[in-house]
Each structure stands twice: as structure tokens, then as C-alpha cells.
Design a protein around this motif. Structure first.
Motif, PDB file in Angstrom:
ATOM      1  N   ALA A  52     -62.336  69.464  -0.802  1.00 47.41           N
ATOM      2  CA  ALA A  52     -61.953  69.844  -2.164  1.00 47.41           C
ATOM      3  C   ALA A  52     -62.556  68.863  -3.149  1.00 47.41           C
ATOM      4  O   ALA A  52     -62.958  67.758  -2.781  1.00 47.41           O
ATOM      5  CB  ALA A  52     -60.436  69.837  -2.306  1.00 47.41           C
ATOM      6  N   PHE A  53     -62.644  69.288  -4.411  1.00 45.94           N
ATOM      7  CA  PHE A  53     -63.019  68.343  -5.451  1.00 45.94           C
ATOM      8  C   PHE A  53     -62.027  67.179  -5.435  1.00 45.94           C
ATOM      9  O   PHE A  53     -60.818  67.375  -5.253  1.00 45.94           O
ATOM     10  CB  PHE A  53     -62.965  69.008  -6.831  1.00 45.94           C
ATOM     11  N   THR A  54     -62.565  65.995  -5.618  1.00 46.97           N
ATOM     12  CA  THR A  54     -61.739  64.795  -5.786  1.00 46.97           C
ATOM     13  C   THR A  54     -62.159  64.161  -7.101  1.00 46.97           C
ATOM     14  O   THR A  54     -63.344  63.882  -7.314  1.00 46.97           O
ATOM     15  CB  THR A  54     -61.963  63.819  -4.620  1.00 46.97           C
ATOM     16  N   ARG A  55     -61.190  63.956  -7.988  1.00 44.81           N
ATOM     17  CA  ARG A  55     -61.502  63.374  -9.298  1.00 44.81           C
ATOM     18  C   ARG A  55     -61.569  61.867  -9.170  1.00 44.81           C
ATOM     19  O   ARG A  55     -60.694  61.255  -8.561  1.00 44.81           O
ATOM     20  CB  ARG A  55     -60.418  63.799 -10.293  1.00 44.81           C
ATOM     21  N   PHE A  56     -62.643  61.286  -9.693  1.00 41.06           N
ATOM     22  CA  PHE A  56     -62.711  59.821  -9.727  1.00 41.06           C
ATOM     23  C   PHE A  56     -62.898  59.337 -11.165  1.00 41.06           C
ATOM     24  O   PHE A  56     -63.392  60.070 -12.017  1.00 41.06           O
ATOM     25  CB  PHE A  56     -63.825  59.284  -8.812  1.00 41.06           C
ATOM     26  N   ARG A  57     -62.408  58.142 -11.398  1.00 40.86           N
ATOM     27  CA  ARG A  57     -62.459  57.543 -12.734  1.00 40.86           C
ATOM     28  C   ARG A  57     -62.732  56.052 -12.612  1.00 40.86           C
ATOM     29  O   ARG A  57     -62.287  55.401 -11.674  1.00 40.86           O
ATOM     30  CB  ARG A  57     -61.127  57.740 -13.467  1.00 40.86           C
ATOM     31  N   LEU A  58     -63.446  55.524 -13.592  1.00 39.03           N
ATOM     32  CA  LEU A  58     -63.715  54.087 -13.636  1.00 39.03           C
ATOM     33  C   LEU A  58     -63.796  53.656 -15.093  1.00 39.03           C
ATOM     34  O   LEU A  58     -64.611  54.176 -15.857  1.00 39.03           O
ATOM     35  CB  LEU A  58     -65.048  53.783 -12.925  1.00 39.03           C
ATOM     36  N   PRO A  59     -62.956  52.690 -15.502  1.00 40.54           N
ATOM     37  CA  PRO A  59     -63.069  52.198 -16.886  1.00 40.54           C
ATOM     38  C   PRO A  59     -64.308  51.321 -17.037  1.00 40.54           C
ATOM     39  O   PRO A  59     -64.659  50.554 -16.135  1.00 40.54           O
ATOM     40  CB  PRO A  59     -61.775  51.388 -17.064  1.00 40.54           C
ATOM     41  N   TRP A  60     -64.947  51.452 -18.189  1.00 36.64           N
ATOM     42  CA  TRP A  60     -66.194  50.723 -18.440  1.00 36.64           C
ATOM     43  C   TRP A  60     -66.221  50.304 -19.893  1.00 36.64           C
ATOM     44  O   TRP A  60     -65.692  51.005 -20.770  1.00 36.64           O
ATOM     45  CB  TRP A  60     -67.380  51.647 -18.102  1.00 36.64           C
ATOM     46  N   HIS A  61     -66.825  49.162 -20.153  1.00 27.62           N
ATOM     47  CA  HIS A  61     -67.017  48.693 -21.530  1.00 27.62           C
ATOM     48  C   HIS A  61     -68.497  48.809 -21.849  1.00 27.62           C
ATOM     49  O   HIS A  61     -69.324  48.100 -21.267  1.00 27.62           O
ATOM     50  CB  HIS A  61     -66.535  47.246 -21.667  1.00 27.62           C
ATOM     51  N   TRP A  62     -68.811  49.734 -22.747  1.00 29.89           N
ATOM     52  CA  TRP A  62     -70.228  49.919 -23.109  1.00 29.89           C
ATOM     53  C   TRP A  62     -70.566  49.002 -24.268  1.00 29.89           C
ATOM     54  O   TRP A  62     -69.931  49.070 -25.341  1.00 29.89           O
ATOM     55  CB  TRP A  62     -70.504  51.382 -23.469  1.00 29.89           C
ATOM     56  N   ASP A  63     -71.599  48.168 -24.047  1.00 31.03           N
ATOM     57  CA  ASP A  63     -71.943  47.154 -25.057  1.00 31.03           C
ATOM     58  C   ASP A  63     -73.115  47.582 -25.935  1.00 31.03           C
ATOM     59  O   ASP A  63     -73.651  46.773 -26.703  1.00 31.03           O
ATOM     60  CB  ASP A  63     -72.233  45.810 -24.375  1.00 31.03           C
ATOM     61  N   GLY A  64     -73.553  48.848 -25.775  1.00 35.72           N
ATOM     62  CA  GLY A  64     -74.638  49.336 -26.619  1.00 35.72           C
ATOM     63  C   GLY A  64     -76.007  49.227 -25.981  1.00 35.72           C
ATOM     64  O   GLY A  64     -77.005  49.662 -26.557  1.00 35.72           O
ATOM     65  N   SER A  65     -76.070  48.663 -24.783  1.00 35.09           N
ATOM     66  CA  SER A  65     -77.356  48.575 -24.084  1.00 35.09           C
ATOM     67  C   SER A  65     -77.704  49.920 -23.444  1.00 35.09           C
ATOM     68  O   SER A  65     -76.829  50.735 -23.188  1.00 35.09           O
ATOM     69  CB  SER A  65     -77.285  47.539 -22.960  1.00 35.09           C
TER      70      SER A  65
END
Lengths: 406, 406
Positions: free
Chosen positions: B342-355
Motif C-alpha cells: 500500500a501507499f505509505t506516507r512519509f514526511r521529513l521537516p526541512w529548513h530551506w535556506d534559499g540555496s
């Protein structure tokens, strides 16, 4: 009694029962080349941007006759549905001033009151924040009200169709409140909808910081307008009315706001004249959906008894089924994986011998709470209020196989 | 690197990141009575038998320009969906002769061949038999074909939208076959649809007796016509084409029937001129759905990387995400309860610095199999066939936040 274990279900004994069930089928001569079953032989319709239901599927929500269809409810056809997901289009409704037409581009959520940094969120702001998806039921506390003193509804839909279950996605309210800084005197939240009546409820801060969700999606897609598009408050296990739709204001307060729907409505008047207020939690409940009122068992032999159980206090731990009006009970099979505060599908194979029978089910949740009989419920709470009826529901099977709410 | 554990996500460090994300929001003066956010103030629309989507929700399946829309495919907008359930109306399509218009009252399933008792089942017969509900994905083996040698599709939907996931309900095929008695020489089944081309596939008897399902419901409701109404074969984890829609014939045979779709189509031509045939299993795969091609990150700061992973061989055990083109990897959070195949939802927090950044994901399933790079896939199978592309998918983020399939 019926068999309940997996290994027994796949034994020859169960198959013997199945054989009886399909004994009347069109059996072909073994070894002959049977004719190919029928079907269209012309080119069908084309791919499309969005699929609708088949024109042959006419099961819909039940709408009672009313002169105020903006202030009314519609009921989910539980007896026709499978699994635990309620299609979004068939989720029950209970509206107090109709369904507002909201363009999400213009929708805002104001979070203010006893927080350090009152803030207005757009939908884009909310969708950017940490999200979770959960399968949870929503049930109106008035569900089963017609069954409180005398069984009057003919079908599962009419009797208990103010309950549905979806996969909801949104931002944990906790994330937002922690970000904005709840002040020490903040003990409640006030949640208000953007419908014409500004439907509003007060909720303890503990619930807001626990599993409350700012939900923007249902069953993968955006919420349907009837379910609060573009944003609703989801309070898993709490009575449906608190799951404020078209959510546009949350205010952190030091006390409940005593809104209309927590004073003149949604309170439970007891025999001594006092009323229970803020009876948020929905206790364990179960319902046999098949065979159920209005259906008919086609033949003697194998019948799969199917139903749903749910509890506002967590996981369903056990569902027992009786086919003799509560004299004896057998454990039904619970289909996993289980979700807390969600519909749980149960099944029990049964051999119907043509006798009259009274079917009922009772659920136990992970707190050890056992779903009461209606007599136990009336003894505890009297007959003044018809909210929160989670009593055991029976269906009577006549000798001709017809099922009624007797 | 991003934080990955629950406790870290709810730490002040993560909230600092969130603060950055919502730094541009409309903050009210603390302590003032903020104005109530906007919303309609007139009576809304009424309860109804069935809810439709909001008129503001215009995300639909993608339909390629074609002169043969009966023999074509449409793609699920994976980048717009939440959770793991694909709305039935948005499940991808792949039809070979259009969608037949079948009245379920007249639909029959013939099960014959090497069985002791060939039998014709009506839909009512099937619905009476033991049932199960399972959440499972279906994916066309041609999914990602356009990405095989050079990334050409601009969005997740265009690149990998021939995959969807639903809660399916039906009768285990095993129950029917055991009931009818499979003869010892029965090693395969032939499954045929009732569409104009009688689309058909051969399936090993082991799969038929394992988790094959005669499915009549999807996401609670009856199947949509585009998904095989009133009956489809569901073969969890097998390539989509074998999940025969509008199922009306199953024949138990001693060998595969060598149908068109297992000879001239759905075989994988290798560099040495030989073709792989009956490559049923869909290997582990993952896809970042947000941020993904065509989207734009609005601001510097907090971004939740979201995606889906699935494997035809069981549970997803791990998903890793890279934000530097595969140099370093971090474990994403998998959302439970997990369902196999089955589909498994994954998530990861990230801080985008504009690069500028290159995002990609790789899944590991419970067999220990790790999703390959596209180079590894080409090394193993060459470039003659574009079926079964389960390689890692990257998205490139430009300095202005725009995301492309580069």
C-alpha cells in the motif's frame, strides 16, 4: 455457534457451510466448455478527468422531509458500505445554517485570545505546516436518538447513520498553539465556523493540545463543502458538533464561552432535572450492518454477519455477537490494522437454519468499557435526553429471512 | 540535516524553524480584540443525497491528448493529494477498449476450467460470501516510463501518476477456488474482463490462492465504472494490467494462455534481445510529492518534505530523503499504521535556506530491497523497455524556490 478463528474459517467445515450458501447457483457440467458470461461487446466510454459513480448505484444519504433543509441532517447508508472508509460524498451532514460557499483563497483562520502572538493564517500558510493523516470517525451525539426508548427506525441508516469515518489530513492544532504561545491562564479554546450562524463550541485546552487537527483534506482530496471546506476542526472521539466546520476563528480563553450549542443544545437532561454539560467523549458502540433492518437473507445456510464498532476513547478491543437475543455471545473477527477512534470492521460467519433469530452486537474498547444495553443506559441517564445513545442494537430475523428493527 | 524523530519535531528547535516559516504572516497586536476573519453571512446551501467537490477544487486526472480516448490512460494528481487514500474519482485509468456500461443485475462471473464444479456467480452470490477489506495500491507497470532514460515530465502526476491506492473490499479468490475444487493439474488462472477487447491475463495459481481478491467495493462504495464496476480482480503488488476490470471469467488452466497483454505487451525486452515475461511484482518505489515539479516553495524556512512509498512485496520499512542530490540521506518519518503493498506516507521537516538543492528519496521494503538509481536500473535491464521503472526520482529546487524535473 459460529466459528471465529481464521484457521477454522478456512476449514472444510466452513466450506461445507458455503456450499450450502451457493447450492442454488448455476452449476455447469464439469468438463464441458461453459459459455462465456455476458457483457457488452462494443467500445466503452473514454478516460475522463474525474470518475463518477455508476448510474446503477443509487444508494445515497437519507434526507428527512423538512421545511428547513439548511438546518437539518442527512444520514450515511451504513448498511450499504464496505470496509471502514465512508466515501466523502456520503459522509453524514448536520448543518445549522446551511453550507457556506467559501473560496479558499479568501479563507483565513484567526487564532487569538490568550496567546502571545495572535496570528491570521491563510490556507497556504496552514498547508505549509507539519501535517498528519489519521483515520477517525465523526458521530453526531444525537445519533441513535430515535432508538432511545423504542426502536422506531427501519434501517441501520435511519437508526444510526449520523456516523461516518474518513482519512483526515491537517495540522495538529498543538503545533499552531505552541508556536503562538498559549498563556498560563489559557484553559479552553473557542472554535467558530464561518457559516451564517457562526456555529461555535468551547473545547478544553487539553484536547486542543492532544489530538485536535486543523483538517483540510478528507480521503485524500480537499474536504467536501458539506464537511467544512476548506477547513474544519477535527476532535477525534468528541461528539460531532464540536468538530466545527468552515473553521475561521480559534480564541484561547480562560473559561468556556457558553455558546448556544453547549447550553440549550447538546446537554443531557437527567431524571433529577440537572443536565450533564460538556459530555464530549463518545463511548464505545457497535452496529450490525448486515443483516440489518430492511434487508432479507436470501437463502438458508452461510451468512456473514458484518458490522462496525467504534469508540471515542481509543481502540476497539473486542466485539461480541449474539444470534439469540443476548443469551450467548461469540467473538467476531476484527479487521486490522486497527485505528484508534475509528470505525473497526467486524465479521462473523453464521449458518442460518431458517429459525427466527435476534442478532445484536456489543463492543469493548481498550479502556475495558463494555457497550451497555439500552436498559442500562436508561437506568443511568433516564429518558429526558436522547443524546449519546450507544446502547446495543438488535435486529430481528423472521422465518422468511426478512430483517426488521423489532 | 533535518530532524527526524518525533521528540525532536516537537522541540523548540523545530518551532524556531516554523517561526521562520510563518514569519511573514499577519500578526495581530497582542492583547487587542482582533477582527473576526471573513466568511459568508447568509444562509448556505442545503443537505443533499450526495456531496460533490467544491467548485474551487479543479485538480483532476491528467488526460494526454489522444485520438483514441477509449484506449488510453489518465494520471492521478499525486502532488495534490494527502494521506494514502486516492479518491475513487481520481484513481488512474488505463483502458484498452473503453469503459463498459454494465448493469450489475445482469453481471455474472463464470469460474470454470480445471475445477470440480464450474459455477456461475451473480453479484448477489459473491456479496454473500466471506469478505475482506484491504488498503492496497495499484500501479501500471508503465508508470514512470517517460522517466526511463531522461526526465521529461514536469510534475509528479505526469511522471508517476499511474499509481493509486484504495481500500478494496471483496471475496478472497481462494475462498471461491477452494469451494469449487481446483484439480491437481490446475497451475494458472486465466482472468478475462467484459470490455470490448476481452482484456485478459494469466496468473499463477499460487497468487490466486494467496491474496487475490474478487473486489466489488472501493473506498467504502461500489467500484467506479472506470475501476471495473461491478467486479475486478485485485492482485496486490502485481502490475496493474493483471488487475482485470469488469471481471466475468476465470478459468483454471495448466499453463498460461499467452494473451496479447502478456506477449506483445507488458514484457520487458532486455539488451540481449531476450524478453522478461510475467514480471508481475512491482518493486519498492518512492516519490516526493511535495515539493515536486511545477510547485514553488513560497518562502525561506520551514518546508515539510512529503511523499509516498510502496512495494509490491510487502511493507515499506524505511524511506530516506536526500536534499543534496544523494550525497547524504536522512530517515523520513513513516506514518502508521502501515499496510503491506500500500501507499505509505512519509514526511521529513526541512529548513530551506534559499540555496539550490536536489531532492530525492529511496525506499527499502521489508525484504531488504533498496530502490535503485536509474543508472543501476539501466545497467541491469538496458533501455529497450520502459516498463517497471522504480528508480529514485529527483526534483531540483532553484534559488527562487521553483521546483523542476531536471
Amino acid at each position: 455457534m459460529p466459528e471465529t478463528k481464521d484457521e477454522e474459517r478456512s476449514s472444510r467445515r466452513t466450506f461445507m457451510a458455503l456450499t450450502a450458501a451457493i447450492g442454488g447457483l448455476a452449476a455447469c457440467e464439469s468438463g464441458t466448455e461453459a459459455p462465456v458470461a455476458g457483457g457488452p461487446r462494443h467500445l466503452g466510454s473514454t478516460i475522463s478527468p474525474y470518475s463518477e459513480r455508476s448510474k446503477y448505484e443509487t444508494t445515497t444519504r437519507f434526507m428527512p422531509a423538512t421545511k428547513t433543509p439548511e438546518q437539518a441532517s442527512s444520514r450515511t447508508p451504513l448498511q450499504e458500505l464496505q470496509g471502514i472508509i465512508t466515501p466523502s460524498g456520503l459522509h453524514f451532514e448536520r448543518h445549522h445554517a446551511g453550507i457556506p460557499d467559501i473560496d479558499p483563497v479568501n479563507h483565513e483562520l484567526l487564532v487569538h485570545g490568550l496567546v502571545d502572538r495572535p496570528t491570521i493564517f491563510t490556507m497556504d500558510d496552514l498547508k505549509r505546516l507539519p501535517s498528519v493523516s489519521v483515520v477517525r470517525f465523526v458521530e453526531c451525539s444525537g445519533n441513535g436518538g430515535s432508538e432511545w426508548t423504542a426502536p422506531g427506525s427501519t434501517t441501520a441508516q435511519l437508526a444510526h447513520g449520523l456516523a461516518s469515518c474518513s482519512e483526515w489530513t491537517g495540522v495538529p492544532l498543538r503545533v499552531v498553539l505552541e508556536e503562538l504561545g498559549v498563556q498560563p491562564e489559557g484553559r479552553w479554546i473557542y472554535a467558530e465556523g464561518a457559516d451564517a450562524c457562526l456555529m461555535a463550541r468551547s473545547v478544553p485546552i487539553e484536547k486542543a493540545m492532544d489530538d485536535a487537527l486543523l483538517a483540510y483534506a478528507q480521503n485524500g482530496d480537499a474536504l467536501r463543502p458539506a464537511q467544512g471546506y476548506p477547513l474544519r476542526l477535527l476532535l477525534p472521539g468528541y461528539e460531532g458538533n464540536t468538530n466545527v466546520k468552515w473553521l475561521h476563528v480559534i480564541k484561547v480563553t480562560d473559561q468556556p464561552m457558553m455558546t448556544r450549542d453547549e447550553t440549550s443544545k447538546y446537554t443531557d437532561l437527567l431524571p433529577d432535572g440537572k443536565a450533564r454539560q460538556f459530555t464530549f467523549d463518545l463511548d464505545a458502540k457497535s452496529l450490525i450492518t448486515s443483516p440489518s433492518g430492511g434487508q432479507k437473507i436470501a437463502d438458508l445456510g452461510f451468512v456473514e454477519i458484518r458490522g462496525l464498532a467504534w469508540s471515542g476513547r481509543g481502540l476497539i478491543e473486542r466485539v461480541e455477537v449474539s444470534v439469540d437475543g443476548g443469551e450467548t455471545w461469540a467473538d467476531a473477527e476484527l479487521e486490522g490494522p486497527l485505528h484508534p477512534k475509528a470505525f473497526t470492521r467486524f465479521r462473523l460467519p453464521w449458518h442460518w437454519d431458517g429459525s427466527t433469530a435476534v442478532l445484536l452486537s456489543r463492543a469493548t474498547d481498550e479502556t475495558g468499557y463494555l457497550q451497555p444495553t439500552v436498559d442500562q443506559l436508561i437506568e443511568a441517564r433516564g429518558k429526558n435526553s436522547n443524546y449519546h445513545n450507544n446502547s446495543q442494537k438488535s435486529w430481528t430475523i423472521a422465518a422468511d429471512g426478512s430483517v426488521s428493527n423489532a
